[in-house]
Motif scaffolding. Structure first.
Motif, PDB file in Angstrom:
ATOM      1  N   THR A   1      48.621-102.524 -33.964  1.00 20.30           N
ATOM      2  CA  THR A   1      49.193-102.994 -35.213  1.00 20.30           C
ATOM      3  C   THR A   1      49.873-104.334 -34.980  1.00 20.30           C
ATOM      4  OG1 THR A   1      50.679-102.378 -37.028  1.00 20.30           O
ATOM      5  CG2 THR A   1      51.262-101.531 -34.853  1.00 20.30           C
ATOM      6  N   GLY A   2      50.716-104.741 -35.913  1.00 19.32           N
ATOM      7  CA  GLY A   2      51.394-106.026 -35.769  1.00 19.32           C
ATOM      8  C   GLY A   2      52.641-106.044 -36.628  1.00 19.32           C
ATOM      9  N   GLY A   3      52.959-107.174 -37.078  1.00 19.14           N
ATOM     10  CA  GLY A   3      52.206-108.331 -37.535  1.00 19.14           C
ATOM     11  C   GLY A   3      50.836-107.926 -38.037  1.00 19.14           C
ATOM     12  N   GLU A   4      49.980-108.879 -38.129  1.00 21.03           N
ATOM     13  CA  GLU A   4      48.593-108.571 -38.484  1.00 21.03           C
ATOM     14  C   GLU A   4      47.736-108.732 -37.226  1.00 21.03           C
ATOM     15  OE1 GLU A   4      46.786-107.235 -40.752  1.00 21.03           O
ATOM     16  OE2 GLU A   4      44.943-107.815 -39.721  1.00 21.03           O
ATOM     17  N   PRO A   5      47.110-107.646 -36.756  1.00 23.75           N
ATOM     18  CA  PRO A   5      46.328-107.742 -35.522  1.00 23.75           C
ATOM     19  C   PRO A   5      45.320-108.888 -35.536  1.00 23.75           C
ATOM     20  CG  PRO A   5      46.462-105.469 -36.235  1.00 23.75           C
ATOM     21  CD  PRO A   5      47.140-106.271 -37.289  1.00 23.75           C
ATOM     22  N   PHE A   6      44.691-109.133 -36.698  1.00 24.33           N
ATOM     23  CA  PHE A   6      43.683-110.198 -36.745  1.00 24.33           C
ATOM     24  C   PHE A   6      44.306-111.596 -36.744  1.00 24.33           C
ATOM     25  CE2 PHE A   6      40.999-106.679 -37.929  1.00 24.33           C
ATOM     26  CZ  PHE A   6      39.852-106.965 -37.211  1.00 24.33           C
ATOM     27  N   ALA A   7      45.620-111.669 -36.786  1.00 21.70           N
ATOM     28  CA  ALA A   7      46.276-112.977 -36.650  1.00 21.70           C
ATOM     29  C   ALA A   7      46.331-113.394 -35.183  1.00 21.70           C
ATOM     30  CB  ALA A   7      47.683-112.928 -37.242  1.00 21.70           C
ATOM     31  N   ARG A   8      46.000-112.470 -34.290  1.00 24.57           N
ATOM     32  CA  ARG A   8      45.967-112.827 -32.863  1.00 24.57           C
ATOM     33  C   ARG A   8      44.520-113.000 -32.405  1.00 24.57           C
ATOM     34  NH1 ARG A   8      49.420-110.511 -27.708  1.00 24.57           N
ATOM     35  NH2 ARG A   8      48.349-111.820 -26.176  1.00 24.57           N
ATOM     36  N   LYS A   9      44.267-114.146 -31.786  1.00 29.72           N
ATOM     37  CA  LYS A   9      42.912-114.437 -31.324  1.00 29.72           C
ATOM     38  C   LYS A   9      42.513-113.447 -30.228  1.00 29.72           C
ATOM     39  CE  LYS A   9      41.365-118.614 -29.968  1.00 29.72           C
ATOM     40  NZ  LYS A   9      41.710-120.018 -29.652  1.00 29.72           N
ATOM     41  N   GLY A  10      41.278-112.984 -30.293  1.00 34.39           N
ATOM     42  CA  GLY A  10      40.779-112.137 -29.202  1.00 34.39           C
ATOM     43  C   GLY A  10      41.043-110.666 -29.392  1.00 34.39           C
ATOM     44  N   VAL A  11      41.479-110.273 -30.597  1.00 33.71           N
ATOM     45  CA  VAL A  11      41.826-108.863 -30.799  1.00 33.71           C
ATOM     46  C   VAL A  11      40.642-107.940 -30.482  1.00 33.71           C
ATOM     47  CG1 VAL A  11      41.417-109.005 -33.311  1.00 33.71           C
ATOM     48  CG2 VAL A  11      42.802-107.161 -32.403  1.00 33.71           C
ATOM     49  N   LEU A  12      39.417-108.413 -30.775  1.00 32.65           N
ATOM     50  CA  LEU A  12      38.259-107.547 -30.542  1.00 32.65           C
ATOM     51  C   LEU A  12      38.060-107.277 -29.055  1.00 32.65           C
ATOM     52  CD1 LEU A  12      35.943-109.073 -33.258  1.00 32.65           C
ATOM     53  CD2 LEU A  12      36.878-106.759 -33.236  1.00 32.65           C
ATOM     54  N   SER A  13      38.268-108.304 -28.237  1.00 36.52           N
ATOM     55  CA  SER A  13      38.088-108.069 -26.801  1.00 36.52           C
ATOM     56  C   SER A  13      39.185-107.135 -26.281  1.00 36.52           C
ATOM     57  CB  SER A  13      38.067-109.390 -26.020  1.00 36.52           C
ATOM     58  OG  SER A  13      39.294-110.040 -26.173  1.00 36.52           O
ATOM     59  N   LEU A  14      40.364-107.227 -26.874  1.00 33.51           N
ATOM     60  CA  LEU A  14      41.430-106.303 -26.466  1.00 33.51           C
ATOM     61  C   LEU A  14      41.043-104.857 -26.810  1.00 33.51           C
ATOM     62  CD1 LEU A  14      44.376-105.953 -25.362  1.00 33.51           C
ATOM     63  CD2 LEU A  14      45.082-105.885 -27.737  1.00 33.51           C
ATOM     64  N   LEU A  15      40.504-104.687 -28.003  1.00 33.93           N
ATOM     65  CA  LEU A  15      40.102-103.334 -28.414  1.00 33.93           C
ATOM     66  C   LEU A  15      39.038-102.781 -27.473  1.00 33.93           C
ATOM     67  CD1 LEU A  15      40.001-103.944 -32.263  1.00 33.93           C
ATOM     68  CD2 LEU A  15      41.487-102.321 -31.097  1.00 33.93           C
ATOM     69  N   GLU A  16      38.090-103.635 -27.125  1.00 42.30           N
ATOM     70  CA  GLU A  16      37.041-103.178 -26.195  1.00 42.30           C
ATOM     71  C   GLU A  16      37.659-102.741 -24.869  1.00 42.30           C
ATOM     72  OE1 GLU A  16      34.451-106.542 -26.102  1.00 42.30           O
ATOM     73  OE2 GLU A  16      33.816-106.165 -28.174  1.00 42.30           O
ATOM     74  N   ALA A  17      38.617-103.513 -24.397  1.00 42.97           N
ATOM     75  CA  ALA A  17      39.272-103.182 -23.121  1.00 42.97           C
ATOM     76  C   ALA A  17      40.062-101.877 -23.241  1.00 42.97           C
ATOM     77  CB  ALA A  17      40.189-104.321 -22.701  1.00 42.97           C
ATOM     78  N   MET A  18      40.704-101.668 -24.396  1.00 40.94           N
ATOM     79  CA  MET A  18      41.492-100.437 -24.609  1.00 40.94           C
ATOM     80  C   MET A  18      40.614 -99.207 -24.492  1.00 40.94           C
ATOM     81  SD  MET A  18      44.656-101.166 -25.751  1.00 40.94           S
ATOM     82  CE  MET A  18      44.596-102.263 -24.400  1.00 40.94           C
ATOM     83  N   LYS A  19      39.465 -99.280 -25.151  1.00 43.15           N
ATOM     84  CA  LYS A  19      38.592 -98.103 -25.220  1.00 43.15           C
ATOM     85  C   LYS A  19      38.064 -97.717 -23.837  1.00 43.15           C
ATOM     86  CE  LYS A  19      37.476 -94.768 -27.518  1.00 43.15           C
ATOM     87  NZ  LYS A  19      36.240 -94.173 -27.853  1.00 43.15           N
ATOM     88  N   LYS A  20      38.039 -98.708 -22.943  1.00 46.04           N
ATOM     89  CA  LYS A  20      37.515 -98.409 -21.597  1.00 46.04           C
ATOM     90  C   LYS A  20      38.558 -97.758 -20.698  1.00 46.04           C
ATOM     91  CE  LYS A  20      34.008-102.005 -21.565  1.00 46.04           C
ATOM     92  NZ  LYS A  20      34.103-103.444 -21.650  1.00 46.04           N
ATOM     93  N   ILE A  21      39.801 -97.726 -21.141  1.00 48.03           N
ATOM     94  CA  ILE A  21      40.857 -97.165 -20.294  1.00 48.03           C
ATOM     95  C   ILE A  21      40.725 -95.644 -20.237  1.00 48.03           C
ATOM     96  CG2 ILE A  21      43.353 -96.816 -20.126  1.00 48.03           C
ATOM     97  CD1 ILE A  21      43.673 -99.648 -21.302  1.00 48.03           C
ATOM     98  N   ASP A  22      40.761 -95.138 -19.035  1.00 45.74           N
ATOM     99  CA  ASP A  22      40.667 -93.695 -18.829  1.00 45.74           C
ATOM    100  C   ASP A  22      41.754 -92.980 -19.614  1.00 45.74           C
ATOM    101  OD1 ASP A  22      38.615 -92.980 -17.236  1.00 45.74           O
ATOM    102  OD2 ASP A  22      39.906 -92.118 -15.671  1.00 45.74           O
ATOM    103  N   GLY A  23      41.375 -91.996 -20.389  1.00 46.68           N
ATOM    104  CA  GLY A  23      42.386 -91.208 -21.103  1.00 46.68           C
ATOM    105  C   GLY A  23      42.553 -91.624 -22.554  1.00 46.68           C
ATOM    106  N   VAL A  24      42.192 -92.849 -22.888  1.00 48.83           N
ATOM    107  CA  VAL A  24      42.320 -93.276 -24.287  1.00 48.83           C
ATOM    108  C   VAL A  24      41.124 -92.713 -25.050  1.00 48.83           C
ATOM    109  CG1 VAL A  24      42.347 -95.231 -25.888  1.00 48.83           C
ATOM    110  CG2 VAL A  24      43.613 -95.356 -23.732  1.00 48.83           C
ATOM    111  N   GLU A  25      41.421 -91.735 -25.904  1.00 54.67           N
ATOM    112  CA  GLU A  25      40.328 -91.054 -26.601  1.00 54.67           C
ATOM    113  C   GLU A  25      40.146 -91.563 -28.017  1.00 54.67           C
ATOM    114  OE1 GLU A  25      41.350 -86.917 -26.322  1.00 54.67           O
ATOM    115  OE2 GLU A  25      41.123 -86.919 -24.134  1.00 54.67           O
ATOM    116  N   GLN A  26      41.247 -91.977 -28.621  1.00 55.46           N
ATOM    117  CA  GLN A  26      41.152 -92.397 -30.015  1.00 55.46           C
ATOM    118  C   GLN A  26      41.818 -93.754 -30.189  1.00 55.46           C
ATOM    119  OE1 GLN A  26      43.366 -88.805 -31.010  1.00 55.46           O
ATOM    120  NE2 GLN A  26      41.923 -88.542 -32.683  1.00 55.46           N
ATOM    121  N   LEU A  27      41.052 -94.635 -30.799  1.00 57.15           N
ATOM    122  CA  LEU A  27      41.549 -95.988 -31.002  1.00 57.15           C
ATOM    123  C   LEU A  27      41.553 -96.291 -32.501  1.00 57.15           C
ATOM    124  CD1 LEU A  27      42.386 -98.445 -29.334  1.00 57.15           C
ATOM    125  CD2 LEU A  27      39.974 -99.098 -29.225  1.00 57.15           C
ATOM    126  N   TYR A  28      42.709 -96.743 -32.979  1.00 56.54           N
ATOM    127  CA  TYR A  28      42.842 -97.038 -34.406  1.00 56.54           C
ATOM    128  C   TYR A  28      43.478 -98.410 -34.589  1.00 56.54           C
ATOM    129  CZ  TYR A  28      41.898 -92.120 -35.264  1.00 56.54           C
ATOM    130  OH  TYR A  28      41.311 -90.890 -35.307  1.00 56.54           O
TER     131      TYR A  28
END
Ligand code: SAM
Length: 339
Positions: A81-108
């Motif tokens: 969340t934020g602020g507005e997440p899309f106001a930060r450059k690169g949010v999509l690459s961050l999300l991709e990295a989050m999903k790869k973390i062991d144990g993170v099952e749900q990403l919103y």
């Protein structure tokens, strides 16, 4: 017992974060920026809030590391969340990295939807299961008046686009002093034929927002029950901040978030991290641990994990008191906390 953690190659001590009220913490709400492209009247002043210098905001690598540590302690669900997440450059690459973390099952993701429409395929590909979309009215003029920006069409594009891609949508709709019955009815209708939760939120007072007197207002729930007499409450076993209702011939659900008047501490399973790296165990605390300071002073994951456990145990709130909940929050905006 220590175990190798693949997300960063360091060693952390796994376990489950449990506070001294025996609540299992499994949900992280993570703010990645304090910047926003809207200026909602109930959230911040027209000129916005004073921006935090870039160097004080956690880097993506710092964020990824913290999420990996928390995931090793049982956090399974992460909401950006934020602020507005899309106001930060690169949010999509961050999300991709989050999903790869062991144990993170749900990403919103919680977003105002203004910039999201063109990125929905990428969100889906990154494994984002659902979005919370902030939308207070379907009247374009009112939308522009509330948010101080004329962007309703962009938000609706995000709404319809997300549903078309089967991305779960929950609408967050703050009910204002002058929200009309017609507006509420139109919002509720969004859930008639679509599997959408339309969640109405009581306003919370922030120091930077326009002053609104809550006292003496009929309760939000009372108002909705009068408008929709056929609303039936649903019981849920999973922790939720919203009370959920259904209606006959209704595909979605109506939610009521009584942030101001109801205590939902007992069912709370979340912690927050602000964009500057403060750990918060309650919306109403002022931050219980400076994670940025720990990260930048070279502590290893094990030590940071231990300090998080200590902070969570130490600071478990015993239910935010009515007095606490009704006072003006000292933060200038929800954007500073991460909504
Ligand atoms: N920019 C994103 C968005 O609009 O969804 C995420 C951040 S925003 C601060 C998160 C949520 O906080 C929004 O749904 C917003 O309506 C809500 N919010 C902000 N100020 C609020 C207030 N004073 N009372 C209740 N909800 C508030």
């Amino acid at each position: 017992m220590s175990q190798h953690h693949p997300a960063n190659g360091r060693r952390v001590t796994p376990g489950q974060l449990v506070d001294n009220f025996n609540r299992k913490i499994s949900y992280l709400r993570l703010s990645i920026t304090d910047r926003c492209n809207l200026r909602c009247r109930y959230c911040c002043p027209a000129e916005g809030i004073e921006q935090v210098p870039h160097e004080d905001i956690l880097t993506f690598e710092e964020i990824r590391r913290l999420v990996a540590i928390l995931a090793a302690y049982g956090v399974k669900k992460v909401r950006i969340t934020g602020g507005e997440p899309f106001a930060r450059k690169g949010v999509l690459s961050l999300l991709e990295a989050m999903k790869k973390i062991d144990g993170v099952e749900q990403l919103y993701l919680t977003t105002n939807g203004v910039l999201a429409a063109d990125h929905l395929h990428a969100l889906k590909a990154a494994g984002v299961a659902g979005i919370n979309l902030s939308l207070d009215t379907l009247d374009r003029q009112r939308y522009a008046q509330i948010t101080r920006r004329d962007r309703l069409d962009d938000v609706l594009r995000t709404f319809h686009g997300a549903l078309a891609l089967d991305i779960g949508v929950k609408i967050n709709s703050v009910v204002l002093e002058d929200t009309s019955d017609e507006e509420l009815i139109e919002m509720v209708e969004l859930g008639r034929k679509r599997p959408v939760d339309v969640r109405f939120i009581e306003q919370m007072p922030f120091s930077g927002a326009e002053i609104i007197d809550h006292l003496g207002r009929e309760s939000l729930l009372w108002r909705l029950q009068n408008l929709f007499a056929d609303m039936v409450e649903l019981r849920t076993d999973t922790p939720t901040t919203a009370r959920l209702f259904t209606r006959p011939d209704f595909k979605g659900r109506i939610g009521v978030i009584e942030g101001n008047s109801r205590h939902f501490c007992a069912s709370c399973n979340k912690v927050r991290i602000t964009s500057t790296g403060m750990l918060k165990t309650c919306l109403y605390d002022n931050g219980v641990l400076d994670l940025r300071a720990l990260l930048r002073s070279g502590r290893d994951d094990e030590e940071i994990g231990r300090q998080i456990v200590d902070a969570v145990v130490r600071s478990a709130p015993d239910g935010h008191s009515a007095e606490k909940a009704s006072r003006r929050l000292s933060e200038p905006s929800m954007a500073a906390i991460g909504g």
